[in-house]
Write an enzyme that holds these catalytic residues in place. Structure first.
Site, mmCIF file in Angstrom:
data_model
loop_
_atom_site.group_PDB
_atom_site.id
_atom_site.type_symbol
_atom_site.label_atom_id
_atom_site.label_comp_id
_atom_site.label_asym_id
_atom_site.label_seq_id
_atom_site.Cartn_x
_atom_site.Cartn_y
_atom_site.Cartn_z
ATOM 1 N N ASP A 1 41.559 -81.932 26.417
ATOM 2 C CA ASP A 1 42.867 -82.618 26.353
ATOM 3 C C ASP A 1 43.445 -82.920 27.696
ATOM 4 O O ASP A 1 44.259 -83.842 27.964
ATOM 5 C CB ASP A 1 44.260 -81.870 25.599
ATOM 6 C CG ASP A 1 44.291 -80.462 25.819
ATOM 7 O OD1 ASP A 1 43.457 -79.989 26.759
ATOM 8 O OD2 ASP A 1 45.218 -79.806 25.417
ATOM 9 N N ASP B 1 41.561 -75.942 29.411
ATOM 10 C CA ASP B 1 42.447 -76.625 28.517
ATOM 11 C C ASP B 1 43.611 -77.356 29.230
ATOM 12 O O ASP B 1 43.918 -76.720 30.385
ATOM 13 C CB ASP B 1 43.158 -75.885 27.350
ATOM 14 C CG ASP B 1 43.941 -76.691 26.210
ATOM 15 O OD1 ASP B 1 43.439 -76.915 25.279
ATOM 16 O OD2 ASP B 1 45.239 -76.953 26.852
ATOM 17 N N HIS C 1 46.702 -77.339 28.934
ATOM 18 C CA HIS C 1 47.874 -76.763 28.983
ATOM 19 C C HIS C 1 47.589 -75.282 29.382
ATOM 20 O O HIS C 1 46.500 -74.614 29.183
ATOM 21 C CB HIS C 1 48.367 -76.565 27.519
ATOM 22 C CG HIS C 1 48.925 -77.810 26.707
ATOM 23 N ND1 HIS C 1 47.904 -78.432 25.922
ATOM 24 C CD2 HIS C 1 49.901 -78.598 26.994
ATOM 25 C CE1 HIS C 1 48.332 -79.826 25.667
ATOM 26 N NE2 HIS C 1 49.571 -79.850 26.327
ATOM 27 N N HIS D 1 47.337 -70.081 23.292
ATOM 28 C CA HIS D 1 48.733 -69.750 23.441
ATOM 29 C C HIS D 1 49.406 -68.767 22.934
ATOM 30 O O HIS D 1 50.412 -68.210 22.882
ATOM 31 C CB HIS D 1 49.720 -71.012 22.842
ATOM 32 C CG HIS D 1 49.201 -72.421 23.807
ATOM 33 N ND1 HIS D 1 49.655 -72.353 25.335
ATOM 34 C CD2 HIS D 1 48.717 -73.444 23.670
ATOM 35 C CE1 HIS D 1 49.514 -73.808 25.755
ATOM 36 N NE2 HIS D 1 48.853 -74.265 24.489
#
Ligand code: OKP
Ligand code: ZN
Length: 343
Positions: free
Chosen positions: A284, A195, A197, A159
């Site tokens: 995740d 991931d 996200h 991120h």
């Protein structure tokens, strides 16, 4: 497969994040890396300390003022008479100024951050820098001839943008690994982000470049963090047009839909004919994850690793998210062992 790990990750601890209107202990906690380390040791992988890459190595993908902010942020916070973790509460959103960086620590923090779920504590810089060194070390092993390597990074990185932190990330470990490969003889590098996200930071860093392909499979930003990037129509700009590809999937996605999407993402990568691959490895996507909503089972992680091996590319795995700590080690080791066709 060699593993780069630093015990300094544990220096990033003790912060709280703003989660659904409350300050709660961070989901991104030190025990994550401890459990992954145990699992890779149990699997017989060789674990080493990272090499001491200099601070300047970070400037290949990050802004110098941003890096200086991260390095000194908590010192400045303490100099302002505060203690404990620091979180921003104001951001330069639409119609506010972005051409000026406030000199005070609160404004500066809001300028560089994009959420209130990424606390900086006294040891954050040491941990983030060590994680970056792990990623660079794993990339160096592959550049020197290893077929694959794993950077056990904590805190995660995908991120973090050119001059932006958030989503538990400060320095973009995967982007550093990809850039290192570019700088050491690999003309075309693909980054595959699995991931849960969207890897908005990695996308930001390579947005206008055609030498690094960014492909991401993630929960749809319509409902999932980071909300403001990761839509399918984002495909890069300028020279980078067509070299960013996003595969958003709905909440509740199972292996039945995930498997074909992984194949589609791999087809895009194959079409790019890369010389090396960096995998932003978040687990995740697991059904037991406390902040995500895909439904992959532990048995699916070795299958992901097996599939990735079909690309037959020198590969650097970089650890990203995964918050179901009891199973994180098994799931990560599952991908790596699958990749090595040990499972
Ligand atoms: C980091 B990585 C809970 C809402 C979401 C940020 C999630 C960051 C995920 N407070 N907070 O991609 O695993
Ligand atoms: Zn994640």
């Amino acid at each position: 497969m060699k593993v780069a790990h630093s015990a300094l990750h544990a220096r990033h601890d003790g912060g709280k994040e703003l989660h659904r209107g409350e300050l709660v202990p961070c989901f991104e906690m030190p025990v994550r890396a401890d459990y992954i380390l145990k699992a890779v040791e149990r699997a017989g992988f060789n674990v080493s300390e990272p090499r001491p890459f200099a601070l300047e190595s970070l400037l290949r993908v990050h802004d110098a003022h941003f890096v200086e902010f991260l390095r000194t942020a908590h010192e400045e916070w303490r100099a302002a008479g505060k203690e404990g973790f620091m979180l921003p509460s104001g951001f330069p959103a639409r119609s506010l100024r972005r051409d000026h960086i406030p000199s005070g620590i609160n404004g500066k923090m809001g300028y560089y951050a994009f959420d209130a779920s990424t606390p900086i504590v006294e040891g954050t810089w040491e941990a983030a820098f060590a994680a970056a060194q792990c990623a660079l070390t794993a990339a160096a092993w592959v550049a020197e001839g290893d077929k694959s390597a794993y950077a056990l990074c904590r805190p995660p990185g995908h991120h973090a943008g050119y001059a932006l932190y958030g989503g538990y990330c400060f320095l973009n470990n995967a982007a550093l690994a990809a850039q290192y490969l570019r700088d050491h003889g690999f003309a075309r590098v693909a980054v595959l982000d699995v991931d849960y996200h969207h890897g908005n930071g990695t996308q930001d860093i390579f947005w206008e470049r055609s030498d690094v392909l960014f492909v991401s499979i993630h929960g749809s930003p319509e409902t999932e963090y980071p909300y403001f990037l990761g839509y399918a129509d984002e495909r890069g700009e300028g020279a980078g047009e067509g070299y960013t590809r996003n595969f958003p999937l709905p909440r509740g996605t199972t292996w039945k839909e995930y498997g074909p999407t992984l194949s589609a993402a791999m087809d895009v990568i194959g079409g790019f004919s890369p010389d090396a691959l960096v995998v932003s490895l978040g687990v995740d996507t697991y059904e037991g994850d406390p902040i995500s909503s895909f439904k992959l089972a532990t048995s699916h992680y070795p299958l992901i690793g097996q599939r990735l091996a079909e690309l037959k590319l020198p590969t650097v795995f970089v650890q990203e998210g995964g918050y179901a700590v009891d199973d994180i080690g098994t799931n990560v080791a599952g991908v790596l062992e699958g990749f090595l066709s040990r499972r």
